[in-house]
Enzyme design. Structure first.
Site, PDB file in Angstrom:
ATOM      1  N   ASP A  35      49.348  13.201  50.919  1.00 16.04           N
ATOM      2  CA  ASP A  35      48.526  13.927  51.886  1.00 16.04           C
ATOM      3  C   ASP A  35      49.015  13.639  53.304  1.00 16.04           C
ATOM      4  O   ASP A  35      49.647  12.612  53.560  1.00 16.04           O
ATOM      5  CB  ASP A  35      47.052  13.513  51.763  1.00 16.04           C
ATOM      6  CG  ASP A  35      46.465  13.873  50.408  1.00 16.04           C
ATOM      7  OD1 ASP A  35      46.947  14.843  49.789  1.00 16.04           O
ATOM      8  OD2 ASP A  35      45.534  13.183  49.968  1.00 16.04           O
ATOM      9  N   LYS A  36      48.696  14.532  54.223  1.00 11.63           N
ATOM     10  CA  LYS A  36      49.198  14.428  55.597  1.00 11.63           C
ATOM     11  C   LYS A  36      48.894  13.080  56.232  1.00 11.63           C
ATOM     12  O   LYS A  36      49.763  12.480  56.879  1.00 11.63           O
ATOM     13  CB  LYS A  36      48.601  15.545  56.467  1.00 11.63           C
ATOM     14  CG  LYS A  36      49.115  15.527  57.901  1.00 11.63           C
ATOM     15  CD  LYS A  36      48.625  16.739  58.687  1.00 11.63           C
ATOM     16  CE  LYS A  36      47.141  16.668  58.966  1.00 11.63           C
ATOM     17  NZ  LYS A  36      46.685  17.744  59.867  1.00 11.63           N
TER      18      LYS A  36
END
Length: 243
Positions: free
Chosen positions: A93-94
């Site tokens: 995830d970012k």
């Protein structure tokens, strides 16, 4: 006077509106200690911003088969894939930092994917969670992921979910927070985040799953073992100097 946040930021930093909006969308812009979440929100034009910097990418290892990257938070896996020219083997995830793997040839990619499918890949994460967790815990709850408008959100679903197994080990307790090690046998979307939220220990900074607002989601992919390879990414400073 008032104007949209990204326009005020653009003027203060002397950058384009597009670049200013990108910084806000990444989660790097603050007013005091409060993160600016909506780039188009109306704010006072005299507002002063604080902008965090993304650490540089670090190459952990590289050979003819694989490229192992220590991914910083706020940089997407897809951006790294595009810049490197190699295919992602998995995603983070970012706001999750840590070991990210890309593959250099199709033969190795197929072997690696097969290892993931068989559950033979060792994946270890570190996280800071809310509340005091004093004992080891195994979370075996099926996960259903719903994707809409290029965004994904997962939930526990006994009827439609896929098998998901997470083993949690407490490492350190500070105040009302616990640092944990999470080892996942499966790799469902947002698996650790959903499982920890379900047992009332959401990850600090994970507002999507009930966590307290923080500078970032406090989740770090520390170690991966795959075939004959083993990679590890040191914990970022914000994990070591938590609070």
């Amino acid at each position: 006077m008032r104007d949209k946040a990204y326009k005020v930021l653009a003027k203060q930093l002397d950058i384009s509106n597009k670049k200013a909006k990108e910084l806000i969308d990444r989660g790097l812009v603050y007013i005091g200690n409060r993160k600016v979440k909506i780039a188009r929100a109306e704010i006072d034009t005299k507002t002063k911003f604080r902008v965090s910097q993304i650490p540089k990418l670090k190459v952990i290892f590289e050979d003819e088969n694989i490229l192992a990257i220590d991914k910083p938070a706020f940089l997407t896996s897809e951006e790294i894939e595009k810049d490197s020219g190699y295919k992602l083997l998995h995603r983070l995830d970012k706001e999750t930092s840590g070991v990210l793997l890309l593959v250099k040839n199709e033969e190795f990619r197929e072997k690696a994917i097969d290892e993931f499918k068989k559950g033979e890949v060792y994946k270890e994460y570190i996280a800071w969670v809310e509340g005091i967790l004093a004992e080891e815990l195994t979370i075996d709850l099926p996960i259903l992921t719903i994707k809409k408008n290029n965004r994904a959100k997962s939930k526990i679903s006994y009827s439609k979910g896929k098998e998901a197994l997470t083993k949690i080990t407490p490492l350190e307790i500070i105040s009302k927070y616990t640092k944990i090690k999470a080892v996942i046998k499966t790799g469902r979307t947002h698996q650790i985040r959903v499982h920890l939220s379900r047992v009332d220990h959401p990850i600090v900074g994970d507002a999507l799953y009930g966590g307290k607002e923080w500078n970032r989601i406090m989740l770090h992919a520390k170690k991966i073992k795959l075939l004959d390879y083993s990679f590890e990414a040191n914990e970022p400073n914000e994990f070591i100097k938590f609070i």
